[in-house]
Every structure is written in structure tokens, then in C-alpha cells.
Design an enzyme around this catalytic site. Structure first.
Site, short mmCIF file in Angstrom:
data_model
loop_
_atom_site.label_atom_id
_atom_site.label_comp_id
_atom_site.label_asym_id
_atom_site.label_seq_id
_atom_site.Cartn_x
_atom_site.Cartn_y
_atom_site.Cartn_z
N LYS A 183 -7.07 -1.64 16.51
CA LYS A 183 -8.26 -1.95 15.72
C LYS A 183 -9.42 -2.37 16.60
O LYS A 183 -10.58 -2.13 16.25
CB LYS A 183 -7.95 -3.00 14.65
CG LYS A 183 -7.08 -2.45 13.54
CD LYS A 183 -7.36 -3.09 12.19
CE LYS A 183 -6.55 -2.40 11.10
NZ LYS A 183 -6.41 -3.19 9.88
N LYS A 216 -3.68 9.61 3.83
CA LYS A 216 -4.81 9.43 2.92
C LYS A 216 -6.12 9.43 3.69
O LYS A 216 -7.18 9.59 3.10
CB LYS A 216 -4.64 8.13 2.13
CG LYS A 216 -4.67 6.89 2.98
CD LYS A 216 -4.37 5.66 2.16
CE LYS A 216 -4.36 4.44 3.08
NZ LYS A 216 -3.72 3.29 2.48
N LYS A 250 2.26 14.06 9.10
CA LYS A 250 2.53 13.43 7.80
C LYS A 250 1.29 13.49 6.92
O LYS A 250 0.16 13.50 7.42
CB LYS A 250 3.07 12.01 7.98
CG LYS A 250 2.05 10.93 8.17
CD LYS A 250 2.70 9.54 8.01
CE LYS A 250 1.60 8.52 7.81
NZ LYS A 250 2.04 7.17 7.58
P1 AMP Z 1 -0.63 3.82 4.88
O1 AMP Z 1 -1.22 4.79 3.91
O2 AMP Z 1 -0.40 4.42 6.21
O3 AMP Z 1 -1.34 2.48 4.91
O4 AMP Z 1 0.84 3.46 4.35
C1 AMP Z 1 1.11 2.69 3.20
C2 AMP Z 1 2.57 2.90 2.80
O5 AMP Z 1 2.78 4.25 2.38
C3 AMP Z 1 3.59 2.66 3.93
O6 AMP Z 1 4.74 2.06 3.39
C4 AMP Z 1 3.91 4.07 4.42
O7 AMP Z 1 5.19 4.16 5.00
C5 AMP Z 1 3.81 4.89 3.14
N1 AMP Z 1 3.39 6.27 3.46
C6 AMP Z 1 2.16 6.65 3.91
N2 AMP Z 1 2.09 8.00 4.11
C7 AMP Z 1 3.32 8.48 3.76
C8 AMP Z 1 3.90 9.81 3.74
N3 AMP Z 1 3.20 10.89 4.11
N4 AMP Z 1 5.19 9.94 3.35
C9 AMP Z 1 5.91 8.84 2.97
N5 AMP Z 1 5.43 7.58 2.97
C10 AMP Z 1 4.16 7.39 3.35
#
Ligand code: AMP
Ligand code: TRP
Length: 325
Positions: free
Chosen positions: A108, A193, A190
């Protein structure tokens, strides 16, 4: 069990299958505390309107996808002042060297070179307070948070060593995700968002957009429905998404849809995705349209959380020799 989430951006189908839905199960098996980490979010600059909206939105997505505020304890971190108070105390049990090693801080500070503030640096001491106030045994988090939980364990052990048994030493659990959802356009990555492309399905996408994105999902030219993540990654991703949405396995799904064409697989995924997402969206919209009701829910959650948090804080202050307690 306890987990905190920082609101940032619109959640994706990956978040739904990897975090929102798995969290629902914990409330049935554990005394589950879950909160929006708004005090953590301000370590990077926030626009007030967006900040407020994002915190509500996260609460709404959780409830819409199944968390029941009467069963778990769902609240906003800033509504329970014990977090910041214990956070301050734990700053004095956290070493500069430990904080300097945190990869989230390093990342960060790279991303926000103009604003490397002290809050960003001491963030893990507040996170330790978030956790230790509630005596959880398990903290479900993504892999990137493991280091913060390790530090929380060290802080708890250090404090217990000085003042006697005070905190439960928690352990990180990395949920076994049924599907690590991949980008629909690039199944080696992966689904994220923060990647605003047609490879990511956002939970706010309308039915048409969801259908279009899944139709355009990259597959291969083998035209043979089998579950083979190595050689047919795009198809495997679709089978995994389908399997998670319908509670089956990708192998079983491939068997059921065996044949020379991918069209029926895509159609089945589209149906399953819409069947799950549309009702969640409707519930989300209803919740977001009534902020007074959301305030109500969060106030109840904060009251429930405070009972536990204040007890722990009182115990800590008594042990340390503060007056007035
Ligand atoms: P983030 O969006 O990276 O802040 O992740 C928030 C939560 O969503 C965490 O528990 C991640 O492991 C889960 N997560 C984010 N992207 C994926 C994905 N493509 N597949 C499965 N879990 C995800
Ligand atoms: N730091 C976590 C994140 O960035 C959010 C968080 C804050 C948290 N406090 C927590 C997670 C306590 C688990 C437990 O996602």
C-alpha cells in the site's frame, strides 16, 4: 469465529462464491462476528459519500447473500469504540520492526506514495484489537491476511506473557473455496473486482450483461466437454462456477453435460448464475433503499458486539493498572 472486511469497489462473482456464500455457513456452526472494517478503510483517502455508501453496500451484500443479523453479529467497526481503544493499547505491544515487515504495508505504501500515513503503518495493531476483543479461535481470511493474523498471535502471546492469560490466541483459517473463480477472458488469472473488463461478472450487472459475459467466455476449440483444468482451463472454470452454484462437482457436471458442444454448458452456467444472482440483487436493492432499516440492523449488531468487546477491554485495563475501572 470472527472476520472483518474492508469495503472497496463492487463485489464480483468471485467474491460471492469465494467469500459471501462460504461465510453464511459459519453463522450456523459458530458464534460468528463479522464487521465492516471502516476504520481500516480510511488509511487510504476516501471520498465521504462513497465511503458511507460502500460501508452500507457491504452490509447489504452480506445480508442479501444470506447472513442473518439475528443469528450472527454483523456490525460496523466504528460503532464499537472498544476497537480503537484497544487498538491504541496494543500499539505499545507491537514493535516497529514487526510492522515494517508487513507486506500489505509495503504494497500500500507503493500504491499510495503521496500518503504513507501512520494509520497505514499501525493498521495491524488495530486489526489485532478487532480480533482479540472477541476471543475467537478461528479467523477466516484470504491468504493475503495470514501475516496479520500471525502478528495478532504474537501480540496476544506477548500480552498474556506479561499480564497473565487475557487473550485467546486465534488461528487463521483460509477457507477451502469450492471454486477459485477465474477471469472469463483469461482463465489463467483469478476473477478480480478491480479488473473492469468483460472477464469479470459484478454482482450489480444486470441479467443481460451477465448473459453476455458468460456467452463470450473464452473456451478452447477442442469441443469436447470434459473437466480438465490443465488443458481446457476456460471450460473448467465454467464447470467450476456451475458446480459451486448448483452444489455439485465439476466432474459430475462435465459428465452430465458430456458431448461435443460447449453451448449447453454456457447455457447451464447462465441459468445457474441468474437463478442465484438475481434474487440476491433484488434483496440488495431493497436493503439499500432503506438506510434507516440498515442503520437499525447495524445498531443492534453494535450493541451485541459491544457487550463482549467492553468486557474484554475492561479486563485488559484492570490488569494493566488503569484507574477508573
Ligand atoms: P478481495 O476482492 O480480493 O478483497 O477478496 C475478498 C474475498 O473474496 C476474499 O475472501 C477472497 O478470497 C475472495 N475472492 C476474491 N476473488 C475471488 C475469486 N476470483 N474466486 C474466489 N474467491 C475470491
Ligand atoms: N485487513 C483486512 C483486509 O484488508 C480486514 C480486517 C480488518 C480484518 N480487521 C480484521 C480481517 C480482523 C479479519 C479480522 O481484508
Amino acid at each position: 469465529m470472527l472476520s472483518g472486511i474492508q469495503a472497496s469497489g463492487q463485489p464480483s462473482l468471485g467474491n460471492l462464491l469465494g467469500a459471501l456464500i462460504p461465510f453464511n455457513q459459519y453463522q450456523n456452526t459458530h458464534n460468528f462476528y463479522v464487521f465492516m472494517a471502516d476504520h481500516h478503510a480510511i488509511t487510504v483517502r476516501q471520498d465521504p459519500k462513497t465511503f458511507r455508501e460502500n460501508t452500507y453496500a457491504l452490509a447489504a451484500w452480506y445480508i442479501a447473500s444470506g447472513l442473518n443479523p439475528d443469528v450472527c453479529t454483523l456490525f460496523a467497526q466504528s460503532h464499537v469504540p472498544a476497537h480503537t481503544e484497544l487498538g491504541w493499547i496494543l500499539n505499545s505491544f507491537t514493535q516497529m520492526g514487526e510492522l515494517e515487515r508487513m507486506t500489505q504495508f509495503k504494497d500500500k505504501s507503493q500504491q499510495h506514495k503521496q500518503n504513507i500515513n501512520a494509520g497505514l503503518f499501525t493498521y495491524p495493531a488495530l486489526q489485532a484489537a478487532d480480533i482479540l476483543l472477541y476471543h475467537p479461535h478461528e479467523v477466516p481470511v484470504g491468504e493475503d491476511q495470514r501475516q496479520h493474523i500471525e502478528l495478532t498471535r504474537d501480540i496476544a502471546t506477548r500480552f498474556n506473557g506479561i499480564y497473565g492469560d487475557t487473550f485467546t490466541v486465534p488461528k487463521a483459517v483460509i477457507p477451502k473455496v469450492a471454486a477459485r473463480v477465474k477471469d472469463l477472458q483469461d482463465p489463467t488469472k483469478k476473477m478480480s473486482k478491480s479488473n473492469d473488463s468483460i472477464g469479470t461478472i459484478f454482482l450489480l450487472d444486470n441479467a443481460k450483461t451477465i448473459e453476455k459475459k458468460l456467452k463470450k467466455a473464452v473456451t478452447d476449440t477442442k469441443e469436447n466437454v470434459i473437466y480438465d483444468p490443465q488443458n481446457q482451463a476456460g471450460l473448467a472454470n465454467l464447470l467450476e462456477i456451475y458446480a459451486t452454484l448448483t452444489n455439485t462437482t465439476p466432474q459430475q457436471a462435465a459428465e452430465d453435460m458430456a458431448g461435443p458442444q460447449y453451448g449447453p454448458v454456457k447455457k447451464a452456467v447462465i441459468d445457474a448464475a441468474l437463478t442465484t444472482i438475481i434474487p440476491i440483487q433484488e434483496k440488495y436493492q431493497t436493503l439499500m433503499a432503506d438506510k434507516a432499516e440498515l442503520d437499525n440492523i447495524l445498531a443492534k449488531g453494535a450493541a451485541k458486539a459491544s457487550l463482549k468487546a467492553n468486557q474484554t477491554l475492561l479486563n485488559v485495563k484492570q490488569k494493566m493498572g488503569y484507574t477508573g475501572v
